[in-house]
Design a protein around this motif. Structure first.
Motif, PDB file in Angstrom:
ATOM      1  N   UNK A  89       0.868  -1.200   0.000  1.00  0.00           N
ATOM      2  CA  UNK A  89       0.000   0.000   0.000  1.00  0.00           C
ATOM      3  C   UNK A  89       0.887   1.227   0.000  1.00  0.00           C
ATOM      4  N   UNK A  90       1.874   1.200  -0.870  1.00  0.00           N
ATOM      5  CA  UNK A  90       2.908   2.228  -0.851  1.00  0.00           C
ATOM      6  C   UNK A  90       2.356   3.583  -1.270  1.00  0.00           C
ATOM      7  N   UNK A  91       2.939   4.624  -0.671  1.00  0.00           N
ATOM      8  CA  UNK A  91       2.696   5.993  -1.095  1.00  0.00           C
ATOM      9  C   UNK A  91       3.989   6.648  -1.564  1.00  0.00           C
ATOM     10  N   UNK A  92       5.094   5.928  -1.359  1.00  0.00           N
ATOM     11  CA  UNK A  92       6.395   6.456  -1.745  1.00  0.00           C
ATOM     12  C   UNK A  92       7.275   5.286  -2.197  1.00  0.00           C
ATOM     13  N   UNK A  93       8.016   5.505  -3.284  1.00  0.00           N
ATOM     14  CA  UNK A  93       8.949   4.474  -3.777  1.00  0.00           C
ATOM     15  C   UNK A  93      10.183   5.173  -4.313  1.00  0.00           C
ATOM     16  N   UNK A  94      11.355   4.755  -3.819  1.00  0.00           N
ATOM     17  CA  UNK A  94      12.630   5.315  -4.266  1.00  0.00           C
ATOM     18  C   UNK A  94      13.387   4.265  -5.074  1.00  0.00           C
ATOM     19  N   UNK A  95      13.816   4.674  -6.251  1.00  0.00           N
ATOM     20  CA  UNK A  95      14.622   3.799  -7.112  1.00  0.00           C
ATOM     21  C   UNK A  95      15.956   4.488  -7.344  1.00  0.00           C
ATOM     22  N   UNK A  96      17.028   3.820  -6.939  1.00  0.00           N
ATOM     23  CA  UNK A  96      18.365   4.400  -7.064  1.00  0.00           C
ATOM     24  C   UNK A  96      19.256   3.434  -7.835  1.00  0.00           C
ATOM     25  N   UNK A  97      19.878   3.947  -8.901  1.00  0.00           N
ATOM     26  CA  UNK A  97      20.821   3.142  -9.695  1.00  0.00           C
ATOM     27  C   UNK A  97      22.185   3.809  -9.602  1.00  0.00           C
ATOM     28  N   UNK A  98      23.140   3.080  -9.032  1.00  0.00           N
ATOM     29  CA  UNK A  98      24.482   3.615  -8.820  1.00  0.00           C
ATOM     30  C   UNK A  98      25.474   2.867  -9.700  1.00  0.00           C
ATOM     31  N   UNK A  99      26.270   3.618 -10.455  1.00  0.00           N
ATOM     32  CA  UNK A  99      27.287   3.029 -11.317  1.00  0.00           C
ATOM     33  C   UNK A  99      28.654   3.337 -10.738  1.00  0.00           C
ATOM     34  N   UNK A 100      29.426   2.304 -10.443  1.00  0.00           N
ATOM     35  CA  UNK A 100      30.769   2.473  -9.894  1.00  0.00           C
ATOM     36  C   UNK A 100      31.710   1.542 -10.641  1.00  0.00           C
TER      37      UNK A 100
ATOM     38  N   UNK B   9      32.770  -0.940 -13.176  1.00  0.00           N
ATOM     39  CA  UNK B   9      31.977  -1.898 -13.957  1.00  0.00           C
ATOM     40  C   UNK B   9      30.885  -2.537 -13.112  1.00  0.00           C
ATOM     41  N   UNK B  10      30.619  -1.983 -11.924  1.00  0.00           N
ATOM     42  CA  UNK B  10      29.574  -2.499 -11.038  1.00  0.00           C
ATOM     43  C   UNK B  10      28.376  -1.558 -11.050  1.00  0.00           C
ATOM     44  N   UNK B  11      27.194  -2.142 -11.097  1.00  0.00           N
ATOM     45  CA  UNK B  11      25.939  -1.384 -11.077  1.00  0.00           C
ATOM     46  C   UNK B  11      25.099  -1.913  -9.931  1.00  0.00           C
ATOM     47  N   UNK B  12      24.559  -0.976  -9.119  1.00  0.00           N
ATOM     48  CA  UNK B  12      23.760  -1.373  -7.954  1.00  0.00           C
ATOM     49  C   UNK B  12      22.384  -0.727  -8.050  1.00  0.00           C
ATOM     50  N   UNK B  13      21.356  -1.560  -7.926  1.00  0.00           N
ATOM     51  CA  UNK B  13      19.967  -1.087  -7.941  1.00  0.00           C
ATOM     52  C   UNK B  13      19.374  -1.240  -6.546  1.00  0.00           C
ATOM     53  N   UNK B  14      18.725  -0.173  -6.086  1.00  0.00           N
ATOM     54  CA  UNK B  14      18.053  -0.215  -4.787  1.00  0.00           C
ATOM     55  C   UNK B  14      16.639   0.326  -4.956  1.00  0.00           C
ATOM     56  N   UNK B  15      15.658  -0.502  -4.583  1.00  0.00           N
ATOM     57  CA  UNK B  15      14.250  -0.115  -4.654  1.00  0.00           C
ATOM     58  C   UNK B  15      13.678  -0.209  -3.246  1.00  0.00           C
ATOM     59  N   UNK B  16      13.164   0.930  -2.739  1.00  0.00           N
ATOM     60  CA  UNK B  16      12.618   0.982  -1.386  1.00  0.00           C
ATOM     61  C   UNK B  16      11.209   1.571  -1.454  1.00  0.00           C
ATOM     62  N   UNK B  17      10.257   0.917  -0.773  1.00  0.00           N
ATOM     63  CA  UNK B  17       8.903   1.476  -0.693  1.00  0.00           C
ATOM     64  C   UNK B  17       8.419   1.446   0.750  1.00  0.00           C
TER      65      UNK B  17
END
Length: 607
Positions: A519-530, A532-540
């Motif tokens: 029942x989310x009202x907020x969702x953060x999607x962060x893609x970090x490139x460092x 040759x590594x890529x990190x995805x973080x999805x928080x709701x």
């Protein structure tokens, strides 16, 4: 023995063939010396050998090359008649080998039989007796069969080894075609119906069909993931090794019995020899099909004691020493080294002792010729047994790879169905419901959703036709639109740099999970490139019911997409977090459409 055959590299099959050729050439040269043939004559009779090497070196020749090589062998074989007359050991084994290796079976085998008969008839017509004529006939037949069998087996092994990946690709293509036909009749038809309903303004019906289709897709994906692979089919041993070994066993046994009767005239040879050689042949064939230690012991008992020590009591029994090579080969093939080599040396030492008793003691060239003949028979049994086992293992490996490829294709289609169409159908259901609640948005949403479904149809064709490729930045933009349409505030941050294709599917499925299970009202999607590594973080902030992380296929699919580098769980402040890590995939490198090969480490699901 199966484990030993599995460890045998396919290229060794070719070396087995070359070793047999070298032994055959050696035994022919030594036999010529023991018969008093001058060295100059022996060298002239070796003229066809280079052509035989050319034939064996390349398994597949064009029609012109085949007939040209066959003519060359025939001419070179006839050359000694022109230069030295008949003062040489007339043995047409090179011609027999060329016929079997170059001509199709329907023509090769009758010609081979004629060559064998001619080898014996030529000696008989020259004034020698039938026993003397039997020697070149049996030698020609044996030599031709030995080289042809190893040539054919090595070619089979090379082809099996080279085509095993092709069979896997064919199995995957067949599975894709089969599943594609099933899905086009269900999923594809429903997607077209949804698009038509939206274009006709029937949003309610489109939403209902979308929900049912989404449920069916998830069920179908689960079935594809858990479907059992086709049962492995039994692989039979090739017939050629068995037929060749049987032929050589019979030929050599007849030769030994006939030679013994001619030299000793002892009826004991027939009374004792016929049942013994029959038992030996039966056991050798059974050992080739299914080797056991008991059969090997019986083979040794039927051959070895008859010549040693029984020949000390009845000298005529030493005739059976010519069959010891079969026992030595069976030991080499049926016992693991180094014990096999120790037993083979022990047998060889016993074999050599019979040269000196009972008398007469043969000449040194005669001893050498008999010794090489023993090695040739041992090498034949060992090579046929090992290569037949290798053919079975390679065929089984082909089938196993094909079954694995078909299973992998089912999993791939299940994953793409879930990831790709699940997102689109969830969007239709969510946005369609909002359109029904807000009439002023209905017309705009209908047209937009119809376009989205038509796009999903194109993606569906990609799924069943090969691999669908999702573009990460396009999916992130679509995720923002989906979240905002659902009334969820989206905070999205994406670093510059190359992103792996697999990230797109993880973003799509993560957002679908947010919409379906929270029942989310907020969702953060962060893609970090460092680097040759890529990190995805999805928080709701709208957390689903705790504990539902181990039964579904959504997060399990994410783990596969991320190659197992994924974690998901509740944060202390009540939010839910998904973190996935990838290696960057520069556009110039291409590769798998998923970006990574699925190697799941954690079995996570969305329920």
């Amino acid at each position: 023995m199966a484990a030993e055959a599995e460890d045998l590299p396919p290229r060794v099959a070719r070396w087995m063939m070359w070793a047999a050729l070298a032994l055959l050439i050696l035994v022919r040269l030594v036999s010529g010396v023991s018969e008093g043939v001058p060295w100059t004559h022996l060298l002239i009779t070796a003229a066809p050998y280079p052509a035989i090497v050319v034939i064996l070196a390349r398994p597949h020749h064009g029609a012109r090359a085949r007939f040209g090589l066959l003519a060359a062998v025939a001419v070179l074989y006839a050359l000694p008649f022109l230069l030295v007359g008949t003062e040489w050991s007339w043995l047409p084994w090179p011609l027999a080998v060329a016929v079997l290796c170059l001509l199709p079976g329907r023509a090769a085998w009758p010609l081979f039989g004629l060559i064998v008969l001619a080898a014996g008839a030529g000696v008989w017509l020259s004034g020698d007796g039938p026993l003397r004529a039997l020697q070149p006939a049996t030698a020609t037949a044996t030599d031709g069969l030995i080289l042809f069998s190893l040539y054919a087996l090595s070619d089979t092994i090379s082809r099996l080894h080279a085509t095993r990946e092709g069979l896997a690709r064919l199995a995957a293509a067949r599975e894709r075609s089969r599943l594609g036909g099933e899905l086009r009749e269900t999923v594809g038809r429903r997607l077209r119906v949804i698009a038509d309903r939206l274009e006709q303004g029937d949003v309610r019906d489109a939403v209902e069909i979308a929900r049912r289709t989404l449920a069916d897709i998830r069920a179908t994906a689960g079935e594809y993931r858990t479907a059992e692979s086709e049962k492995a089919r039994p692989v039979e041993s090739p017939r050629l090794p068995a037929l060749v070994l049987l032929a050589v066993l019979v030929i050599q046994s007849v030769k030994v019995l006939a030679s013994g009767m001619h030299n000793y005239g002892d009826p004991l040879l027939l009374i004792l020899g016929v049942p013994l050689v029959s038992a030996m042949i039966t056991l050798q064939m059974a050992q080739l099909r299914r080797p056991t230690r008991a059969k090997l012991a019986l083979i040794a008992l039927t051959i070895v004691p008859v010549a040693l020590p029984a020949s000390y009591l009845a000298p005529s029994l030493c005739t059976f020493m010519s069959l010891w090579g079969f026992c030595t080969g069976a030991v080499l093939a049926g016992v693991r080294p180094p014990r096999s080599w120790a037993l083979a040396l022990l047998l060889f030492a016993g074999y050599c002792s019979l040269f000196f008793y009972p008398p007469p003691v043969p000449s040194v060239p005669g001893i050498l010729a008999d010794t090489v003949s023993h090695v040739i028979l041992a090498w034949l049994v060992y090579s046929l047994t090992r290569l037949a086992g290798l053919v079975v293992l390679l065929k089984r490996a082909q089938h196993d790879l094909a079954r694995a490829a078909a299973a992998a294709e089912r999993v791939r289609i299940a994953r793409d169905l879930h990831d790709v169409l699940g997102f689109t159908l969830s969007a239709v259901a969510l946005r369609g419901e909002l359109a029904m609640q807000e009439p002023e948005r209905a017309e705009t949403e209908q047209a937009s959703l119809a376009t989205l479904v038509r796009q999903a149809l194109a993606e569906f064709r990609s799924i069943t036709g090969g691999r669908v490729r999702l573009r990460p930045r396009d999916e992130i933009a679509a995720a923002r639109q989906m979240l905002e349409t659902a009334g969820i505030r989206a905070d999205i941050t994406v670093d510059e740099g190359p992103l792996p294709d697999a990230l797109a599917a993880v973003v799509r499925e993560s957002v679908t999970n947010v919409l379906r299970h929270s029942t989310a009202r907020f969702c953060a999607i962060t893609v970090t490139v460092s680097g040759d590594a890529v990190r995805l973080r999805v928080v709701n902030d709208g957390v689903a019911t705790p504990g539902r992380l181990d039964g579904g296929s959504g997060l399990a699919g994410l783990a596969e997409r991320a190659g197992g580098r994924l974690s998901a769980g509740h944060l202390p402040d009540g939010r839910f977090e998904v973190v996935a890590e990838f290696r960057s995939d520069p556009a110039c490198l291409g590769g798998d459409a998923d970006g990574v090969d699925p190697v799941p480490r954690a079995q996570l699901g969305d329920g």
